[in-house]
Write an enzyme that holds these catalytic residues in place. Structure first.
Site, PDB file in Angstrom:
ATOM      1  N   HIS A  12      -3.213  13.537  46.825  1.00  0.00           N
ATOM      2  CA  HIS A  12      -2.687  12.262  46.289  1.00  0.00           C
ATOM      3  C   HIS A  12      -2.919  11.187  47.346  1.00  0.00           C
ATOM      4  O   HIS A  12      -2.183  11.079  48.317  1.00  0.00           O
ATOM      5  CB  HIS A  12      -1.182  12.392  45.990  1.00  0.00           C
ATOM      6  CG  HIS A  12      -0.598  11.183  45.336  1.00  0.00           C
ATOM      7  ND1 HIS A  12       0.166  11.250  44.186  1.00  0.00           N
ATOM      8  CD2 HIS A  12      -0.656   9.860  45.661  1.00  0.00           C
ATOM      9  CE1 HIS A  12       0.550  10.033  43.841  1.00  0.00           C
ATOM     10  NE2 HIS A  12       0.068   9.171  44.726  1.00  0.00           N
ATOM     11  N   HIS A  14      -4.248   7.005  48.139  1.00  0.00           N
ATOM     12  CA  HIS A  14      -4.659   5.654  47.733  1.00  0.00           C
ATOM     13  C   HIS A  14      -5.680   5.147  48.733  1.00  0.00           C
ATOM     14  O   HIS A  14      -5.362   4.975  49.914  1.00  0.00           O
ATOM     15  CB  HIS A  14      -3.446   4.716  47.694  1.00  0.00           C
ATOM     16  CG  HIS A  14      -2.416   5.130  46.691  1.00  0.00           C
ATOM     17  ND1 HIS A  14      -2.438   4.704  45.379  1.00  0.00           N
ATOM     18  CD2 HIS A  14      -1.369   5.975  46.782  1.00  0.00           C
ATOM     19  CE1 HIS A  14      -1.435   5.251  44.710  1.00  0.00           C
ATOM     20  NE2 HIS A  14      -0.766   6.035  45.545  1.00  0.00           N
ATOM     21  N   LEU A  15      -6.896   4.898  48.255  1.00  0.00           N
ATOM     22  CA  LEU A  15      -7.947   4.389  49.154  1.00  0.00           C
ATOM     23  C   LEU A  15      -8.229   2.909  48.941  1.00  0.00           C
ATOM     24  O   LEU A  15      -8.978   2.310  49.697  1.00  0.00           O
ATOM     25  CB  LEU A  15      -9.246   5.186  48.977  1.00  0.00           C
ATOM     26  CG  LEU A  15      -9.329   6.537  49.676  1.00  0.00           C
ATOM     27  CD1 LEU A  15     -10.705   7.156  49.450  1.00  0.00           C
ATOM     28  CD2 LEU A  15      -9.024   6.448  51.156  1.00  0.00           C
ATOM     29  N   ARG A  16      -7.665   2.341  47.858  1.00  0.00           N
ATOM     30  CA  ARG A  16      -7.866   0.905  47.566  1.00  0.00           C
ATOM     31  C   ARG A  16      -9.346   0.578  47.372  1.00  0.00           C
ATOM     32  O   ARG A  16     -10.156   1.435  47.076  1.00  0.00           O
ATOM     33  CB  ARG A  16      -7.270   0.016  48.666  1.00  0.00           C
ATOM     34  CG  ARG A  16      -5.865   0.386  49.121  1.00  0.00           C
ATOM     35  CD  ARG A  16      -4.843   0.297  48.026  1.00  0.00           C
ATOM     36  NE  ARG A  16      -3.485   0.378  48.565  1.00  0.00           N
ATOM     37  CZ  ARG A  16      -2.451   0.808  47.875  1.00  0.00           C
ATOM     38  NH1 ARG A  16      -2.574   1.236  46.632  1.00  0.00           N
ATOM     39  NH2 ARG A  16      -1.251   0.826  48.405  1.00  0.00           N
ATOM     40  N   ASN A  40      -5.024   3.370  40.764  1.00  0.00           N
ATOM     41  CA  ASN A  40      -4.264   2.131  40.513  1.00  0.00           C
ATOM     42  C   ASN A  40      -4.848   0.916  41.237  1.00  0.00           C
ATOM     43  O   ASN A  40      -4.181   0.236  42.005  1.00  0.00           O
ATOM     44  CB  ASN A  40      -2.773   2.306  40.837  1.00  0.00           C
ATOM     45  CG  ASN A  40      -2.496   2.654  42.295  1.00  0.00           C
ATOM     46  OD1 ASN A  40      -3.334   3.253  42.968  1.00  0.00           O
ATOM     47  ND2 ASN A  40      -1.332   2.289  42.790  1.00  0.00           N
ATOM     48  N   LYS A  95      -4.231  10.323  35.892  1.00  0.00           N
ATOM     49  CA  LYS A  95      -2.930   9.961  36.457  1.00  0.00           C
ATOM     50  C   LYS A  95      -2.147   9.099  35.479  1.00  0.00           C
ATOM     51  O   LYS A  95      -2.635   8.054  35.039  1.00  0.00           O
ATOM     52  CB  LYS A  95      -3.155   9.177  37.765  1.00  0.00           C
ATOM     53  CG  LYS A  95      -1.895   8.616  38.409  1.00  0.00           C
ATOM     54  CD  LYS A  95      -1.077   9.686  39.095  1.00  0.00           C
ATOM     55  CE  LYS A  95       0.243   9.144  39.641  1.00  0.00           C
ATOM     56  NZ  LYS A  95       0.095   8.374  40.868  1.00  0.00           N
ATOM     57  N   HIS A 134       3.422  10.111  37.818  1.00  0.00           N
ATOM     58  CA  HIS A 134       4.411   9.440  38.669  1.00  0.00           C
ATOM     59  C   HIS A 134       5.714   9.520  37.891  1.00  0.00           C
ATOM     60  O   HIS A 134       5.925   8.753  36.949  1.00  0.00           O
ATOM     61  CB  HIS A 134       4.007   7.986  38.936  1.00  0.00           C
ATOM     62  CG  HIS A 134       4.973   7.271  39.833  1.00  0.00           C
ATOM     63  ND1 HIS A 134       4.624   6.769  41.066  1.00  0.00           N
ATOM     64  CD2 HIS A 134       6.309   7.008  39.699  1.00  0.00           C
ATOM     65  CE1 HIS A 134       5.681   6.224  41.649  1.00  0.00           C
ATOM     66  NE2 HIS A 134       6.727   6.353  40.826  1.00  0.00           N
ATOM     67  N   HIS A 168       4.369  13.531  44.194  1.00  0.00           N
ATOM     68  CA  HIS A 168       5.267  13.132  45.287  1.00  0.00           C
ATOM     69  C   HIS A 168       6.730  13.347  44.955  1.00  0.00           C
ATOM     70  O   HIS A 168       7.515  12.401  44.926  1.00  0.00           O
ATOM     71  CB  HIS A 168       5.012  11.686  45.737  1.00  0.00           C
ATOM     72  CG  HIS A 168       4.807  10.685  44.621  1.00  0.00           C
ATOM     73  ND1 HIS A 168       5.694  10.540  43.578  1.00  0.00           N
ATOM     74  CD2 HIS A 168       3.806   9.805  44.383  1.00  0.00           C
ATOM     75  CE1 HIS A 168       5.245   9.601  42.765  1.00  0.00           C
ATOM     76  NE2 HIS A 168       4.100   9.143  43.234  1.00  0.00           N
ATOM     77  N   ASP A 240       0.216  10.679  49.454  1.00  0.00           N
ATOM     78  CA  ASP A 240       0.587   9.368  48.900  1.00  0.00           C
ATOM     79  C   ASP A 240       0.438   8.278  49.961  1.00  0.00           C
ATOM     80  O   ASP A 240       1.161   7.288  49.950  1.00  0.00           O
ATOM     81  CB  ASP A 240       1.999   9.369  48.307  1.00  0.00           C
ATOM     82  CG  ASP A 240       2.206   8.215  47.329  1.00  0.00           C
ATOM     83  OD1 ASP A 240       1.208   7.596  46.910  1.00  0.00           O
ATOM     84  OD2 ASP A 240       3.367   7.927  46.992  1.00  0.00           O
ATOM     85  N   HIS A 244      -0.958  -0.938  52.860  1.00  0.00           N
ATOM     86  CA  HIS A 244      -0.794  -2.348  52.491  1.00  0.00           C
ATOM     87  C   HIS A 244      -1.004  -3.137  53.785  1.00  0.00           C
ATOM     88  O   HIS A 244      -0.649  -2.650  54.862  1.00  0.00           O
ATOM     89  CB  HIS A 244       0.621  -2.622  51.966  1.00  0.00           C
ATOM     90  CG  HIS A 244       0.918  -1.983  50.643  1.00  0.00           C
ATOM     91  ND1 HIS A 244       0.569  -2.552  49.440  1.00  0.00           N
ATOM     92  CD2 HIS A 244       1.522  -0.812  50.329  1.00  0.00           C
ATOM     93  CE1 HIS A 244       0.958  -1.764  48.440  1.00  0.00           C
ATOM     94  NE2 HIS A 244       1.535  -0.688  48.951  1.00  0.00           N
ATOM     95  N   ALA A 256       5.643  -1.388  48.416  1.00  0.00           N
ATOM     96  CA  ALA A 256       6.009   0.034  48.561  1.00  0.00           C
ATOM     97  C   ALA A 256       4.802   0.844  48.996  1.00  0.00           C
ATOM     98  O   ALA A 256       3.723   0.716  48.417  1.00  0.00           O
ATOM     99  CB  ALA A 256       6.536   0.552  47.228  1.00  0.00           C
TER     100      ALA A 256
HETATM  101  O1  DOR Z   1       5.056   3.697  47.441  1.00  0.00           O
HETATM  102  C1  DOR Z   1       4.132   3.747  46.641  1.00  0.00           C
HETATM  103  N1  DOR Z   1       2.986   3.066  46.841  1.00  0.00           N
HETATM  104  N2  DOR Z   1       4.275   4.476  45.521  1.00  0.00           N
HETATM  105  C2  DOR Z   1       3.364   4.475  44.541  1.00  0.00           C
HETATM  106  O2  DOR Z   1       3.570   5.130  43.562  1.00  0.00           O
HETATM  107  C3  DOR Z   1       2.172   3.610  44.636  1.00  0.00           C
HETATM  108  C4  DOR Z   1       1.850   3.302  46.029  1.00  0.00           C
HETATM  109  C5  DOR Z   1       0.839   2.189  46.158  1.00  0.00           C
HETATM  110  O3  DOR Z   1      -0.159   2.210  45.440  1.00  0.00           O
HETATM  111  O4  DOR Z   1       1.043   1.328  47.004  1.00  0.00           O
HETATM  112 ZN    ZN Z   2       0.760   7.249  44.931  1.00  0.00          ZN
END
Ligand code: DOR
Ligand code: ZN
Length: 336
Positions: A12, A14-16, A40, A95, A134, A168, A240, A244, A256
């Site tokens: 799980h 996130h690579l953006r 996402n 997802k 999620h 998660h 996860d 950011h 988050a």
């Molecule tokens: O804390 C989080 N950040 N929870 C998520 O489900 C998404 C993630 C994000 O993409 O920043």
């Molecule tokens: Zn996530």
């Protein structure tokens, strides 16, 4: 003292995209053999062309590292069997986000009506495409995940052959659901194994530990630790790791997400050692279970960690990692 992990997988991640992808992708690609990439983006990854193009951008960002991005698609109830058949070979999972529950999830699902979801979920079940979820309701923040367990139960019962992964997990309630349904599995992050809500908000507010789902109570963390440390066969590591920019975290209206990619393996090594858990349980948690559940044959990668203090950098090109500027007990020694 040192320990060796074979083909670590992050199920799980996130690579953006764009500059952020270029800045942080190698932090995962260097030490992990592969990762399940979350969809996402803005807009979310939801067509075959988008999956293929995003995978190409990831491959460009990781350079020469040995790393497989296992791609996912953003779930929509409108997906039909013809579409899913055409995209099956490009993805590892789909997802599902409840609408509006977290970063870039506005186009997600509302209501969780089984009949509305049936065509897409039945087709996924027949095609052997796992569903990652999620699992949070829109309720009180500390109860959102526990409230979602009844939705997991509804889905697991209605689609008994569908592989459903509770992403998660942060609560004892989710851990208990694992053993009640054959087709329910889970990922657990390293931060939820280490912290509780007290670490986030019990003293000075710690924005870099703020994420969704939020860290819970000590008894919840204990339940997560119990299954992770024993390498429970239905539980996998999923960081996860959610980068950011620093200004979006250290702000009024903190985004988050905890950025753990550069420290995840070192923290897991230290945790399993402190808790006297056998190395084979860590190997199961970090790779073996995911290989079996997702039917993966990961690229060979051997990561040697040593018990040598590592000073976590204050930031990685503008993204602040977990435990920034602190010393942690393990370092990466070699990656081959
Ligand atoms: O804390 C989080 N950040 N929870 C998520 O489900 C998404 C993630 C994000 O993409 O920043
Ligand atoms: Zn996530």
């Amino acid at each position: 003292m040192s320990l060796t992990l074979l083909s670590p997988l992050d199920m799980h991640l996130h690579l953006r995209d764009g500059e952020m992808l270029a800045n942080i992708a190698k932090e995962s690609a260097h030490t992990f053999s592969g990762a399940l990439i979350m969809p996402n983006l803005v807009p979310p990854v939801s067509t075959k062309e988008e999956v293929i193009a995003y995978k190409q951008r990831i491959m460009a960002a990781i350079g020469h590292e040995t790393f497989t991005p296992y791609m996912t698609l953003f779930f929509k109830p409108s997906y039909d069997k013809a579409f899913l058949t055409s995209i099956k070979d490009e993805i590892t999972a789909i997802k599902l986000y409840p609408a509006g529950i977290t970063t870039n999830s506005e186009g997600g699902v509302s209501g969780f009506d089984v009949e509305e979801l049936r065509p897409a979920l039945e087709a996924m079940s027949e095609l052997g495409i796992p569903l990652c979820v999620h699992g949070e309701t829109g309720g009180f923040v500390m109860d959102r995940e526990a409230e979602f367990v009844s939705i997991y139960e509804k889905l697991a019962t209605a689609f008994p052959k569908l592989v459903i992964i509770m992403e998660h997990i942060t609560t004892k309630a989710s851990v208990e659901a694992l053993d009640r349904f054959e087709n329910l599995y889970a990922t657990i992050t390293v931060h939820h194994l280490l912290i509780t809500l007290d670490d986030v908000a019990g003293g000075m507010l710690k924005p870099h530990l703020f994420c969704k789902p939020i860290a819970k109570r000590p008894e919840d963390r204990d339940a997560l630790l119990e299954v992770a440390l024993k390498g429970h066969p239905k539980v996998m590591f999923g960081s996860d790791s959610a980068p950011h920019p620093k200004h979006a975290k250290e702000s009024c209206g903190c985004a988050a997400g905890v950025f753990t990619a550069p420290v995840a393996l070192q923290l897991l090594a230290e945790l399993f050692e402190n808790k006297l858990a056998p190395l084979e349980n860590l190997q199961a948690f970090i790779s073996g279970n995911a290989q079996r559940i997702y039917k993966l044959k990961p690229l060979a990668k051997t990561v040697m960690l040593e018990k040598k203090s590592f000073h976590v950098p204050s930031d990685y090109r503008g993204v602040v990692p977990m435990y920034a500027d602190e010393q942690i007990a393990y370092s990466i020694k070699t990656v081959e």
